[in-house]
Design an enzyme around this catalytic site. Structure first.
Site, PDB file in Angstrom:
ATOM      1  CG  HIS A  72      -2.160  -0.817   1.027  1.00 61.26           C
ATOM      2  ND1 HIS A  72      -3.337  -0.586   1.680  1.00 61.26           N
ATOM      3  CD2 HIS A  72      -2.385  -1.874   0.214  1.00 61.26           C
ATOM      4  CE1 HIS A  72      -4.253  -1.473   1.296  1.00 61.26           C
ATOM      5  NE2 HIS A  72      -3.689  -2.276   0.411  1.00 61.26           N
ATOM      6  CE1 TYR A 201      -5.304   4.313   8.436  1.00 62.78           C
ATOM      7  CE2 TYR A 201      -5.838   4.399  10.772  1.00 62.78           C
ATOM      8  CZ  TYR A 201      -5.127   3.848   9.734  1.00 62.78           C
ATOM      9  OH  TYR A 201      -4.221   2.846   9.994  1.00 62.78           O
ATOM     10  N   PRO A 293      -4.398   1.117  18.643  1.00 60.75           N
ATOM     11  CG  PRO A 293      -6.267  -0.183  18.133  1.00 60.75           C
ATOM     12  CD  PRO A 293      -5.600   0.532  19.250  1.00 60.75           C
ATOM     13  CE  LYS A 297       4.344   3.715  13.432  1.00 62.28           C
ATOM     14  NZ  LYS A 297       3.889   3.098  12.169  1.00 62.28           N
ATOM     15  CE1 TYR A 385      -1.342   4.234   9.260  1.00 66.09           C
ATOM     16  CE2 TYR A 385      -0.132   3.019   7.573  1.00 66.09           C
ATOM     17  CZ  TYR A 385      -1.231   3.153   8.398  1.00 66.09           C
ATOM     18  OH  TYR A 385      -2.227   2.210   8.367  1.00 66.09           O
TER      19      TYR A 385
HETATM   20  P1  RFL Z   1       1.215 -10.990  21.803  1.00 64.47           P
HETATM   21  O1  RFL Z   1       0.824 -11.082  20.373  1.00 64.47           O
HETATM   22  O2  RFL Z   1       0.189 -10.559  22.793  1.00 64.47           O
HETATM   23  O3  RFL Z   1       1.802 -12.405  22.213  1.00 64.47           O
HETATM   24  C1  RFL Z   1       2.063 -12.750  23.554  1.00 64.47           C
HETATM   25  C2  RFL Z   1       2.001 -14.255  23.665  1.00 64.47           C
HETATM   26  O4  RFL Z   1       2.379 -14.653  24.977  1.00 64.47           O
HETATM   27  C3  RFL Z   1       1.506 -15.661  25.404  1.00 64.47           C
HETATM   28  N1  RFL Z   1       1.559 -15.679  26.900  1.00 64.47           N
HETATM   29  C4  RFL Z   1       2.219 -16.614  27.617  1.00 64.47           C
HETATM   30  N2  RFL Z   1       2.929 -17.697  27.243  1.00 64.47           N
HETATM   31  C5  RFL Z   1       3.479 -18.476  28.214  1.00 64.47           C
HETATM   32  N3  RFL Z   1       3.326 -18.216  29.549  1.00 64.47           N
HETATM   33  C6  RFL Z   1       2.623 -17.139  29.960  1.00 64.47           C
HETATM   34  N4  RFL Z   1       2.498 -16.884  31.261  1.00 64.47           N
HETATM   35  C7  RFL Z   1       2.035 -16.275  28.978  1.00 64.47           C
HETATM   36  N5  RFL Z   1       1.283 -15.149  29.031  1.00 64.47           N
HETATM   37  C8  RFL Z   1       1.009 -14.790  27.764  1.00 64.47           C
HETATM   38  C9  RFL Z   1       0.168 -15.262  24.836  1.00 64.47           C
HETATM   39  O5  RFL Z   1      -0.736 -16.356  24.759  1.00 64.47           O
HETATM   40  C10 RFL Z   1       0.589 -14.755  23.454  1.00 64.47           C
HETATM   41  O6  RFL Z   1       0.590 -15.796  22.496  1.00 64.47           O
HETATM   42  O7  RFL Z   1       2.450  -9.998  22.000  1.00 64.47           O
HETATM   43  P2  RFL Z   1       3.692  -9.639  21.017  1.00 64.47           P
HETATM   44  O8  RFL Z   1       4.325 -10.858  20.460  1.00 64.47           O
HETATM   45  O9  RFL Z   1       4.468  -8.650  21.759  1.00 64.47           O
HETATM   46  O10 RFL Z   1       2.986  -8.929  19.764  1.00 64.47           O
HETATM   47  C11 RFL Z   1       2.357  -7.679  19.894  1.00 64.47           C
HETATM   48  C12 RFL Z   1       1.199  -7.585  18.896  1.00 64.47           C
HETATM   49  O11 RFL Z   1       0.360  -8.711  19.020  1.00 64.47           O
HETATM   50  C13 RFL Z   1       0.371  -6.299  19.107  1.00 64.47           C
HETATM   51  O12 RFL Z   1       1.198  -5.216  19.401  1.00 64.47           O
HETATM   52  C14 RFL Z   1      -0.450  -5.939  17.850  1.00 64.47           C
HETATM   53  O13 RFL Z   1      -1.431  -6.904  17.590  1.00 64.47           O
HETATM   54  C15 RFL Z   1      -1.120  -4.577  18.019  1.00 64.47           C
HETATM   55  N6  RFL Z   1      -1.993  -4.228  16.885  1.00 64.47           N
HETATM   56  C16 RFL Z   1      -1.474  -3.759  15.696  1.00 64.47           C
HETATM   57  N7  RFL Z   1      -0.133  -3.664  15.546  1.00 64.47           N
HETATM   58  C17 RFL Z   1       0.382  -3.264  14.350  1.00 64.47           C
HETATM   59  O14 RFL Z   1       1.608  -3.162  14.229  1.00 64.47           O
HETATM   60  N8  RFL Z   1      -0.402  -2.954  13.261  1.00 64.47           N
HETATM   61  C18 RFL Z   1      -1.752  -3.030  13.335  1.00 64.47           C
HETATM   62  O15 RFL Z   1      -2.419  -2.807  12.319  1.00 64.47           O
HETATM   63  C19 RFL Z   1      -2.339  -3.405  14.600  1.00 64.47           C
HETATM   64  N9  RFL Z   1      -3.665  -3.519  14.712  1.00 64.47           N
HETATM   65  C20 RFL Z   1      -3.380  -4.383  16.983  1.00 64.47           C
HETATM   66  C21 RFL Z   1      -4.195  -4.004  15.884  1.00 64.47           C
HETATM   67  C22 RFL Z   1      -3.963  -4.892  18.137  1.00 64.47           C
HETATM   68  C23 RFL Z   1      -5.316  -5.024  18.199  1.00 64.47           C
HETATM   69  N10 RFL Z   1      -5.825  -5.571  19.387  1.00 64.47           N
HETATM   70  C24 RFL Z   1      -6.723  -6.645  19.419  1.00 64.47           C
HETATM   71  C25 RFL Z   1      -5.186  -5.229  20.645  1.00 64.47           C
HETATM   72  C26 RFL Z   1      -5.571  -4.124  15.939  1.00 64.47           C
HETATM   73  C27 RFL Z   1      -6.139  -4.611  17.093  1.00 64.47           C
HETATM   74  C28 RFL Z   1      -7.648  -4.680  17.115  1.00 64.47           C
HETATM   75  C1  PHB Z   2      -6.102  -3.807  10.730  1.00 68.66           C
HETATM   76  O1  PHB Z   2      -6.159  -4.093   9.515  1.00 68.66           O
HETATM   77  O2  PHB Z   2      -6.467  -4.611  11.596  1.00 68.66           O
HETATM   78  C2  PHB Z   2      -5.632  -2.470  11.152  1.00 68.66           C
HETATM   79  C3  PHB Z   2      -5.126  -1.609  10.197  1.00 68.66           C
HETATM   80  C4  PHB Z   2      -4.702  -0.344  10.586  1.00 68.66           C
HETATM   81  C5  PHB Z   2      -4.787   0.039  11.910  1.00 68.66           C
HETATM   82  C6  PHB Z   2      -5.271  -0.842  12.867  1.00 68.66           C
HETATM   83  C7  PHB Z   2      -5.712  -2.105  12.488  1.00 68.66           C
HETATM   84  O3  PHB Z   2      -4.397   1.291  12.268  1.00 68.66           O
END
Ligand code: RFL
Ligand code: PHB
Length: 391
Positions: A72, A201, A293, A297, A385
């Site tokens: 993108h 957005y 989110p 990032k 971004y």
């Molecule tokens: P995770 O993915 O939470 O993984 C942590 C893992 O640790 C496990 N765990 C344990 N394992 C063993 N013993 C324990 N005691 C444990 N406790 C926990 C868990 O089961 C899990 O598998 O953390 P990590 O690896 O640091 O990754 C971070 C990302 O997942 C997070 O920052 C992103 O998803 C945030 N986020 C986005 N980030 C982006 O860069 N671009 C995006 O577009 C974006 N969109 C989003 C998002 C997060 C969202 N939510 C649901 C918070 C959109 C959403 C809606």
């Molecule tokens: C997504 O596709 O889940 C998504 C994309 C951009 C954002 C957050 C989530 O800023």
């Protein structure tokens, strides 16, 4: 059990770290509390910065990303029924982002780890990290109904915001910085081609909305909702009607509807834990920091942390110097705070804040007008971004 690096958590941070270490000839064991299906299906991020995609490719995890990821070159900002496109390559000297879901990144890394890497134990819950400030840190864990101990040279806590690693650092040595927002995102997956070829957005008087995608045939959409909203309280009809209102424009753009296959609500929070290291325990990803989110990032920050740790450990192996390991927390936090600032700016730019005065709402529109009319302001958004440099 004994290993060089004990990794807690098999999210993007833990899985990528295991891969980077394996490529550098350093052994590790990954402990993950949930089962494989759960980790592979958990709907989260969708946007990879260019630096993140490059790291995955260099790690040998880029094959499907290159085939199925969608490049993108911009996003659209929508406000006051108007549309403004931000052109990333033109503003940043050629940078772009890739739409490739976190679920897919995790699937790719899990498959590689099981085929070529060291042990990756699912349903293995870390109970505590002990001896972090000694030469013999270890992780107590439960697997197959039995307790075990993993002896390590280093422990990396990649266990997300609710994990146990952070609590192993004595409270008197740490500081937490937090902001909880009084709203969340209702996110849905829908079997319908995205109605726009780039992310949209939207700032609207009724609240923020985001149009994203998972593939050319699956849309990912979000609505700002009050804190504590129950996703089931929204019918599919209500969701589509609200999305239509918030995305409305003065031209003939329309939102295509389709069957909604998943819905959930995410709370919004900014959080930074300092420092990110205590002795031989290092925190990475959501275990150390959370961003709302809006700036896309979180996953990208997690990747930056584990790249920094892997480089530092390789440096120590090659030169005998711990200088990069000692600088880990500082190095990561510089980038973390830039991402916190960017995510906060994007969040306050686009959301309706309960209780905001008419004056503050006008300022929000003035900030959007500024981005749409000033190359300097627009460049700042495009640089943020597409991502801040690693290390
Ligand atoms: P995770 O993915 O939470 O993984 C942590 C893992 O640790 C496990 N765990 C344990 N394992 C063993 N013993 C324990 N005691 C444990 N406790 C926990 C868990 O089961 C899990 O598998 O953390 P990590 O690896 O640091 O990754 C971070 C990302 O997942 C997070 O920052 C992103 O998803 C945030 N986020 C986005 N980030 C982006 O860069 N671009 C995006 O577009 C974006 N969109 C989003 C998002 C997060 C969202 N939510 C649901 C918070 C959109 C959403 C809606
Ligand atoms: C997504 O596709 O889940 C998504 C994309 C951009 C954002 C957050 C989530 O800023």
């Amino acid at each position: 059990m004994r290993t060089t690096v004990g990794i807690i958590g098999a999210g993007p941070a833990g899985l990528l770290l295991a891969r980077l270490l394996r490529n550098a000839g350093i052994d590790s064991v990954v402990l993950e509390s949930r089962d494989r299906g759960y980790v592979e299906q958990r709907q989260r991020a969708g946007i990879l910065e260019q630096g993140t995609a490059d790291v995955l490719r260099a790690a040998g995890a880029g094959e499907r990303l290159d085939r199925e990821g969608l490049r993108h070159d911009g996003i659209e900002l929508r406000y006051d029924r108007k549309r403004h496109r931000v052109d990333f390559p033109a503003l940043t000297g050629g940078r772009s982002v890739t739409v490739y879901a976190q679920t897919e990144v995790c699937k790719d890394l899990i498959a590689l780890q099981l085929k070529e890497g060291g042990p990756l134990l699912f349903e293995a819950e870390a109970l505590a990290v002990e001896g972090a400030d000694t030469d013999h840190p270890h992780v107590r864990f439960r697997h197959d109904g039995r307790e075990g101990v993993l002896d390590c040279a280093y422990v990396v806590g990649c266990d997300g915001f609710w994990g146990v690693s952070r609590t192993a650092i004595p409270a008197e040595l740490t500081r937490g910085f937090e902001r909880v927002y009084p709203f969340g995102w209702l996110g849905v997956l829908a079997d319908v081609p995205p109605s726009h070829d780039e992310l949209v957005y939207a700032r609207h008087d009724r609240g923020f909305a985001l149009l994203s995608m998972r593939s050319p045939v699956v849309s990912r959409l979000y609505l700002q909702v009050p804190e504590g909203t129950d996703a089931e309280a929204w019918s599919d009809e209500e969701i589509w009607a609200e999305l239509e209102r918030r995305f409305e424009t003065d031209d003939d753009w329309t939102l295509e509807r389709g069957p909604i296959t998943q819905k959930s609500v995410t709370p919004m929070r900014s959080y930074v834990h300092e420092p990110m290291r205590h002795g031989r325990l290092f925190l990475a990803g959501d275990a150390a920091h959370i961003v709302p989110p809006t700036g896309a990032k979180g996953l990208n920050l997690a990747v930056g942390d584990v790249v920094t740790f892997a480089r530092a450990l390789v440096h120590e192996r090659e030169t005998g110097s711990a200088e990069l390991l000692d600088a880990y927390s500082q190095t990561c936090l510089r980038r973390v705070w830039q991402a916190e600032r960017f995510s906060y700016d994007m969040t306050t730019l686009l959301h309706r804040v309960p209780g905001a005065s008419p004056f503050e709402e006008r300022l929000q529109l003035a900030r959007l007008e500024r981005i749409a009319s000033s190359r300097a302001a627009e460049t700042d958004l495009a640089e943020g971004y597409t991502g801040f440099p690693f290390g």
